[in-house]
Design a protein around this motif. Structure first.
Motif, PDB file in Angstrom:
ATOM      1  N   CYS A   8     -30.284  10.529  -8.674  1.00  0.00           N
ATOM      2  CA  CYS A   8     -30.060  10.105 -10.046  1.00  0.00           C
ATOM      3  C   CYS A   8     -29.697  11.305 -10.918  1.00  0.00           C
ATOM      4  O   CYS A   8     -30.336  12.354 -10.829  1.00  0.00           O
ATOM      5  N   GLY A   9     -28.663  11.136 -11.709  1.00  0.00           N
ATOM      6  CA  GLY A   9     -28.247  12.210 -12.588  1.00  0.00           C
ATOM      7  C   GLY A   9     -29.106  12.292 -13.844  1.00  0.00           C
ATOM      8  O   GLY A   9     -29.049  13.270 -14.583  1.00  0.00           O
ATOM      9  N   GLN A  10     -29.886  11.247 -14.081  1.00  0.00           N
ATOM     10  CA  GLN A  10     -30.727  11.177 -15.273  1.00  0.00           C
ATOM     11  C   GLN A  10     -32.107  11.799 -15.015  1.00  0.00           C
ATOM     12  O   GLN A  10     -32.500  12.730 -15.683  1.00  0.00           O
ATOM     13  N   CYS A  11     -32.810  11.240 -14.034  1.00  0.00           N
ATOM     14  CA  CYS A  11     -34.166  11.726 -13.733  1.00  0.00           C
ATOM     15  C   CYS A  11     -34.190  12.610 -12.488  1.00  0.00           C
ATOM     16  O   CYS A  11     -35.243  13.121 -12.115  1.00  0.00           O
ATOM     17  N   GLU A  12     -33.039  12.747 -11.850  1.00  0.00           N
ATOM     18  CA  GLU A  12     -32.867  13.620 -10.683  1.00  0.00           C
ATOM     19  C   GLU A  12     -33.783  13.241  -9.524  1.00  0.00           C
ATOM     20  O   GLU A  12     -34.179  14.088  -8.732  1.00  0.00           O
ATOM     21  N   LYS A  13     -34.106  11.968  -9.452  1.00  0.00           N
ATOM     22  CA  LYS A  13     -34.918  11.501  -8.328  1.00  0.00           C
ATOM     23  C   LYS A  13     -34.008  10.966  -7.227  1.00  0.00           C
ATOM     24  O   LYS A  13     -32.940  10.416  -7.510  1.00  0.00           O
ATOM     25  N   HIS A  14     -34.478  11.123  -6.018  1.00  0.00           N
ATOM     26  CA  HIS A  14     -33.715  10.622  -4.868  1.00  0.00           C
ATOM     27  C   HIS A  14     -34.163   9.207  -4.543  1.00  0.00           C
ATOM     28  O   HIS A  14     -35.349   8.899  -4.610  1.00  0.00           O
ATOM     29  N   PHE A  15     -33.212   8.371  -4.179  1.00  0.00           N
ATOM     30  CA  PHE A  15     -33.567   7.015  -3.758  1.00  0.00           C
ATOM     31  C   PHE A  15     -32.531   6.491  -2.784  1.00  0.00           C
ATOM     32  O   PHE A  15     -31.382   6.929  -2.756  1.00  0.00           O
ATOM     33  N   ASP A  16     -32.961   5.569  -1.951  1.00  0.00           N
ATOM     34  CA  ASP A  16     -32.066   4.940  -0.975  1.00  0.00           C
ATOM     35  C   ASP A  16     -31.638   3.584  -1.484  1.00  0.00           C
ATOM     36  O   ASP A  16     -32.392   2.897  -2.165  1.00  0.00           O
ATOM     37  N   ALA A  17     -30.434   3.211  -1.140  1.00  0.00           N
ATOM     38  CA  ALA A  17     -29.930   1.898  -1.535  1.00  0.00           C
ATOM     39  C   ALA A  17     -29.146   1.302  -0.371  1.00  0.00           C
ATOM     40  O   ALA A  17     -28.225   1.930   0.147  1.00  0.00           O
ATOM     41  N   THR A  18     -29.536   0.114   0.033  1.00  0.00           N
ATOM     42  CA  THR A  18     -28.789  -0.595   1.065  1.00  0.00           C
ATOM     43  C   THR A  18     -27.722  -1.440   0.391  1.00  0.00           C
ATOM     44  O   THR A  18     -28.027  -2.404  -0.307  1.00  0.00           O
ATOM     45  N   GLN A  19     -26.501  -1.055   0.568  1.00  0.00           N
ATOM     46  CA  GLN A  19     -25.401  -1.771  -0.085  1.00  0.00           C
ATOM     47  C   GLN A  19     -24.154  -1.734   0.790  1.00  0.00           C
ATOM     48  O   GLN A  19     -24.091  -1.014   1.781  1.00  0.00           O
ATOM     49  N   GLU A  29     -27.678   1.514  -9.721  1.00  0.00           N
ATOM     50  CA  GLU A  29     -28.656   1.755 -10.778  1.00  0.00           C
ATOM     51  C   GLU A  29     -29.875   2.462 -10.199  1.00  0.00           C
ATOM     52  O   GLU A  29     -30.376   2.080  -9.139  1.00  0.00           O
ATOM     53  N   CYS A  30     -30.346   3.445 -10.896  1.00  0.00           N
ATOM     54  CA  CYS A  30     -31.533   4.177 -10.451  1.00  0.00           C
ATOM     55  C   CYS A  30     -32.762   3.280 -10.612  1.00  0.00           C
ATOM     56  O   CYS A  30     -32.980   2.702 -11.675  1.00  0.00           O
ATOM     57  N   PRO A  31     -33.559   3.139  -9.561  1.00  0.00           N
ATOM     58  CA  PRO A  31     -34.745   2.278  -9.640  1.00  0.00           C
ATOM     59  C   PRO A  31     -35.857   2.891 -10.499  1.00  0.00           C
ATOM     60  O   PRO A  31     -36.812   2.209 -10.839  1.00  0.00           O
ATOM     61  N   HIS A  32     -35.713   4.152 -10.830  1.00  0.00           N
ATOM     62  CA  HIS A  32     -36.770   4.824 -11.585  1.00  0.00           C
ATOM     63  C   HIS A  32     -36.516   4.767 -13.093  1.00  0.00           C
ATOM     64  O   HIS A  32     -37.393   4.399 -13.858  1.00  0.00           O
ATOM     65  N   ALA A  35     -30.774   4.280 -14.868  1.00  0.00           N
ATOM     66  CA  ALA A  35     -29.534   4.874 -15.361  1.00  0.00           C
ATOM     67  C   ALA A  35     -28.458   4.726 -14.285  1.00  0.00           C
ATOM     68  O   ALA A  35     -28.754   4.775 -13.077  1.00  0.00           O
ATOM     69  N   GLN A  36     -27.228   4.504 -14.724  1.00  0.00           N
ATOM     70  CA  GLN A  36     -26.138   4.352 -13.761  1.00  0.00           C
ATOM     71  C   GLN A  36     -25.354   5.653 -13.662  1.00  0.00           C
ATOM     72  O   GLN A  36     -24.148   5.684 -13.879  1.00  0.00           O
ATOM     73  N   SER A  37     -26.047   6.698 -13.346  1.00  0.00           N
ATOM     74  CA  SER A  37     -25.375   7.991 -13.192  1.00  0.00           C
ATOM     75  C   SER A  37     -25.787   8.651 -11.878  1.00  0.00           C
ATOM     76  O   SER A  37     -25.962   9.855 -11.808  1.00  0.00           O
ATOM     77  N   ALA A  38     -25.942   7.809 -10.880  1.00  0.00           N
ATOM     78  CA  ALA A  38     -26.361   8.343  -9.583  1.00  0.00           C
ATOM     79  C   ALA A  38     -25.164   8.859  -8.807  1.00  0.00           C
ATOM     80  O   ALA A  38     -24.051   8.347  -8.933  1.00  0.00           O
ATOM     81  N   THR A  39     -25.402   9.877  -8.026  1.00  0.00           N
ATOM     82  CA  THR A  39     -24.357  10.399  -7.152  1.00  0.00           C
ATOM     83  C   THR A  39     -24.770  10.178  -5.705  1.00  0.00           C
ATOM     84  O   THR A  39     -25.925  10.398  -5.350  1.00  0.00           O
ATOM     85  N   ARG A  40     -23.814   9.740  -4.910  1.00  0.00           N
ATOM     86  CA  ARG A  40     -24.116   9.413  -3.514  1.00  0.00           C
ATOM     87  C   ARG A  40     -24.239  10.701  -2.685  1.00  0.00           C
ATOM     88  O   ARG A  40     -23.377  11.560  -2.739  1.00  0.00           O
TER      89      ARG A  40
END
Ligand SMILES: [Zn+2]
Length: 102
Positions: A8-19, A29-32, A35-40
């Protein structure tokens, strides 16, 4: 569906997304902080393990197919030998042996 790793570019947390493969990073969207500023991130471990396992399996299959073909080829020569055998006797027929000077 593949699992993508995002940061996440907002909170800088890492998360996985199955898509799906067609999903875009900017739609994620960041689950934390939502924010829609995540980078893959390229999750190297999952893709690499999958890749090597697949190619190894494919190579094994290819070798097996090659063995099967060689086996079939090995069974061909006896058949051809049988067909060639009658032809071999014809030239050695004494009645067609040409002129005899007696
Ligand atoms: Zn976030």
């Amino acid at each position: 569906m593949p699992i993508y790793e995002y940061r996440c570019g907002q909170c800088e947390k890492h998360f996985d997304a199955t898509q799906s493969v067609h999903a875009r990073a900017e739609d994620t969207e960041c689950p934390h902080c939502h924010a829609q500023s995540a980078t893959r991130l390229l999750s190297a471990c999952t893709t690499q393990v999958k890749g090597t396992h697949k190619t190894g399996f494919a190579e094994m299959k290819a070798y097996n197919m090659l063995d099967e073909r060689m086996d079939k080829f090995a069974k061909l020569p006896p058949l051809m030998g049988k067909r060639a055998a009658p032809d071999m006797t014809e030239p050695s027929d004494p009645s067609t042996g040409g002129t005899t000077e007696n």
